[in-house]
Design a protein around this motif. Sequence first.
Motif, PDB file in Angstrom:
ATOM      1  N   LEU A  97       0.134  10.206  -9.691  1.00  0.00           N
ATOM      2  CA  LEU A  97      -0.345   9.147 -10.583  1.00  0.00           C
ATOM      3  C   LEU A  97      -1.648   8.549 -10.059  1.00  0.00           C
ATOM      4  O   LEU A  97      -1.838   8.423  -8.850  1.00  0.00           O
ATOM      5  N   SER A  98      -2.514   8.151 -10.967  1.00  0.00           N
ATOM      6  CA  SER A  98      -3.756   7.509 -10.549  1.00  0.00           C
ATOM      7  C   SER A  98      -3.409   6.143  -9.966  1.00  0.00           C
ATOM      8  O   SER A  98      -2.328   5.604 -10.202  1.00  0.00           O
ATOM      9  N   GLU A  99      -4.353   5.596  -9.222  1.00  0.00           N
ATOM     10  CA  GLU A  99      -4.100   4.305  -8.584  1.00  0.00           C
ATOM     11  C   GLU A  99      -3.764   3.252  -9.642  1.00  0.00           C
ATOM     12  O   GLU A  99      -2.851   2.445  -9.468  1.00  0.00           O
ATOM     13  N   PHE A 138       0.670   4.310  -2.463  1.00  0.00           N
ATOM     14  CA  PHE A 138       0.436   5.656  -1.928  1.00  0.00           C
ATOM     15  C   PHE A 138       1.527   6.619  -2.376  1.00  0.00           C
ATOM     16  O   PHE A 138       1.254   7.751  -2.759  1.00  0.00           O
ATOM     17  N   PHE A 139       2.761   6.156  -2.338  1.00  0.00           N
ATOM     18  CA  PHE A 139       3.885   6.998  -2.763  1.00  0.00           C
ATOM     19  C   PHE A 139       3.673   7.499  -4.194  1.00  0.00           C
ATOM     20  O   PHE A 139       3.782   8.696  -4.470  1.00  0.00           O
ATOM     21  N   LEU A 140       3.323   6.587  -5.093  1.00  0.00           N
ATOM     22  CA  LEU A 140       3.162   6.990  -6.492  1.00  0.00           C
ATOM     23  C   LEU A 140       1.950   7.902  -6.670  1.00  0.00           C
ATOM     24  O   LEU A 140       1.985   8.848  -7.456  1.00  0.00           O
ATOM     25  N   ARG A 141       0.885   7.617  -5.917  1.00  0.00           N
ATOM     26  CA  ARG A 141      -0.301   8.489  -6.004  1.00  0.00           C
ATOM     27  C   ARG A 141       0.034   9.866  -5.449  1.00  0.00           C
ATOM     28  O   ARG A 141      -0.422  10.884  -5.963  1.00  0.00           O
ATOM     29  N   GLN A 142       0.826   9.904  -4.380  1.00  0.00           N
ATOM     30  CA  GLN A 142       1.205  11.190  -3.793  1.00  0.00           C
ATOM     31  C   GLN A 142       1.965  12.034  -4.809  1.00  0.00           C
ATOM     32  O   GLN A 142       1.968  13.244  -4.750  1.00  0.00           O
ATOM     33  N   ARG A 143       2.595  11.394  -5.759  1.00  0.00           N
ATOM     34  CA  ARG A 143       3.312  12.164  -6.774  1.00  0.00           C
ATOM     35  C   ARG A 143       2.421  12.516  -7.962  1.00  0.00           C
ATOM     36  O   ARG A 143       2.885  13.101  -8.931  1.00  0.00           O
ATOM     37  N   ASP A 198       0.833  -1.202   0.000  1.00  0.00           N
ATOM     38  CA  ASP A 198       0.000   0.000   0.000  1.00  0.00           C
ATOM     39  C   ASP A 198       0.864   1.247   0.000  1.00  0.00           C
ATOM     40  O   ASP A 198       0.507   2.270  -0.585  1.00  0.00           O
ATOM     41  N   ASP A 199       2.019   1.139   0.672  1.00  0.00           N
ATOM     42  CA  ASP A 199       2.884   2.310   0.742  1.00  0.00           C
ATOM     43  C   ASP A 199       3.497   2.653  -0.610  1.00  0.00           C
ATOM     44  O   ASP A 199       3.690   3.822  -0.934  1.00  0.00           O
ATOM     45  N   GLN A 200       3.779   1.615  -1.425  1.00  0.00           N
ATOM     46  CA  GLN A 200       4.269   1.896  -2.781  1.00  0.00           C
ATOM     47  C   GLN A 200       3.201   2.620  -3.592  1.00  0.00           C
ATOM     48  O   GLN A 200       3.476   3.600  -4.275  1.00  0.00           O
TER      49      GLN A 200
END
Lengths: 480, 255
Positions: free
Chosen positions: A438-440, A431-436, A427-429
């Motif tokens: 990117l869509s889920e 979340f990290f990419l979404r925080q930058r 989930d943290d991976q």
Amino acid sequence: MPDTNESIEALAQQEYKHGWVSHVDADQLPPGLNEDIVHAISAKKHEPEWLTEWRLRAFRHWLTMREPEWQKPKYPKIDYQGIIYYSAPKKKPEVSSLDEVDPELLETFEKLGISLDEQKRLSGVAVDAVFDSVSVKTTFREELSKQGIIFCSFSEAVTDHPELVKKYLGSVVPYTDNYFATLNSAVFSDGSFCYIPPGVRCPMELSTYFRINSAGTGQFERTLLIADEGAYVSYLEGCTAPQRDENQLHAAVVELVALKGAHIKYSTVQNWYPGDKDGKGGVYNFVTKRGMASENAKISWTQVETGSAITWKYPSCVLKGDNSVGEFYSVALTRDRQMADTGTKMIHIGKNTKSTIVSKGISAGHADQTYRGLVKIMKGATGARNYSVCDSLLIGGTCGAHTTPYIESANPTAVVEHEASTSKISDDQIFFLRQRGLSEEDAVSMIVNGFCKDVLSELPMEFAVEAQKLLGVKLEGAVG
Amino acid sequence: MTTPLLEIRDLHASVDGTEILHGLSLSINAGEVHAIMGTNGSGKSTLTKVIAGHPDYEVTGGDVLFKGRSILQDEPEERACAGIFLAFQYPVEVPGVSNLYFLRSALNAQRKSRGEAELSGAEFLALVKEKAKLVDIDQALLNRSVNEGFSGGEKKRNEIFQLAMLAPTLAILDETDSGLDIDALKTVAAGVNSLRSPERAFLLVTHYQRLLNYIEPDFVHVLLDGRVVKSGGKQLALELEDKGYAWIEEEAASA
Ligand SMILES: Nc1ncnc2c1ncn2[C@@H]1O[C@H](COP(=O)(O)OP(=O)(O)OP(=O)(O)O)[C@@H](O)[C@H]1O
Ligand SMILES: [Mg+2]
């Protein structure tokens, strides 16, 4: 890695992109299987007697065989009498110019993303397209023939190069090999044939696209690829099928012959219709692929398996000659109710033979996947080496991944290494990419593509891009 | 009065059914730098993740407004595209995905959401060159997989590089200074300082006054048990460095 995010988004809408049916008049045999049908197929193709005989021997042998049950995926009994074994587009596809090909057929190929016309002009990829059972058009043939390369449909090879076909057909996968290969030997209707003469490096990627179109048909194509001494060829194979409720059987055979010092690279992107969310419909993909490597020869299999209700295949290498090399790079993605039992066999016969296996399995939904591999070191295979790595990635908690590596070594000098791992997308991976930003779905797609990188990087560039897109599309809605 | 860039009102948030933030309030204006300090486990990282929208955290009360609008219903990527950036305390690895490929996808996703044209390969690389210099990050790291096999300090520097590339309006740095050697700390601080602007605000979570020598905060807040219990100017950080947290805990208990 190539940049494909834009295309993933463009493809985001569709469920199964290739799920349309072409309305091309088909010339079909009635459903069912008996000696008459085998005769009829052979007659339709104006085959020489030896081939008819070969088919009949296969058919008779098949009658004595039992459908295998050892594989992990279980499926309802196939009604072999309900299948149509020969279906060809009615307009005779033996044409010299594309203008003569049925326009709807051409449209079909365009929908598949392989406008032959364009292929011909732009990409430098020679294409043989197999539609249902018959090979439709081989591009670039003249250009290739200048170098002595033969690239044509299997039927044409039977007519034009009978000595080669007779010599090598069944030399790697004998007609007695296994239930589905034997069935294929009896009823195969077409496929691709390729011969690269000694010392010739094939100047372009050769490519075959398969598509099952007609309802109730099985596809039994046969590919025979021979790289003569010191030759090199890279061969691509793509597959799609329309969306249908009933299951369709695809039982192909691929035989690769790599003579002394030859190198064959065989890549597959498989996207047969997988069935719907609940497992209704979809293609049964039961194929036999095997290569025989002579001295100093090398065979590399690369596959990206994303489609089919059931995939059951083990592209294998028989490392017969000393110093021969076998490689297997595989990505298999299963979701919903898809099942895959796939892997490879590396049979080390010659001295100092080497094999590498890199398998990446991704499961989501209720899918179930098994890696099954055999590394067999024969007594004479002094100095043989194998390195295997099998990684599984799970998306969600309801899917399964199993790894079953078999190692049989009859030579104490052999070195066999096996590594396996199972991981979950964290989930943290995501979340990290979404925080930058990117869509889920893009995040998951990116993580999965990264996971598969070692395999995707083995594919020719344009195929790698296609494979990435495909993985992205296949993962739509697989998370959450 | 101008609308704060970020306004947190009486925020309650839980994870796995345990409430971690118990009514936290905080207001940050554009152009300001705020520092948050507090004991281990006081809820600092929790606060940063709640602002960024981590799905594991449930907001049970209060509100978070960004530019005057509640963002609690927004997806993490929507908050990111709106201009909120979080540099993680523990950056994750994404094996097999090159740093630059990832950043280009992220940047273009953000630009797209704002209706801006995507950057071409050449424009992107020019930007990379400029920002890599700013935070002094090794070119070799940029082509490697995201954080895979990076040292602790390299990961932190990579977070700041992403910050520089994405140019958010609100940058939240969760202990970016931890694990950095002195030289790296100075470079990172210089990078952050060069990004300071009247439109942009920073929220720095840190344990060490040291960072604040290089990045001078306008406000320092002390977090204790899921609440802001004390706020002050930069001298508060010096005081904490000197005296620790006990006196604040006492103060809070007697309040
Ligand atoms: N899944 C969870 N279930 C219960 N408690 C949790 C969970 N995740 C975190 N916590 C708790 O929440 C509290 C706050 O954690 P947080 O990471 O926000 O602290 P922090 O202030 O950032 O600490 P540090 O200075 O050590 O980084 C801690 O006590 C932690 O144990
Ligand atoms: Mg923390």
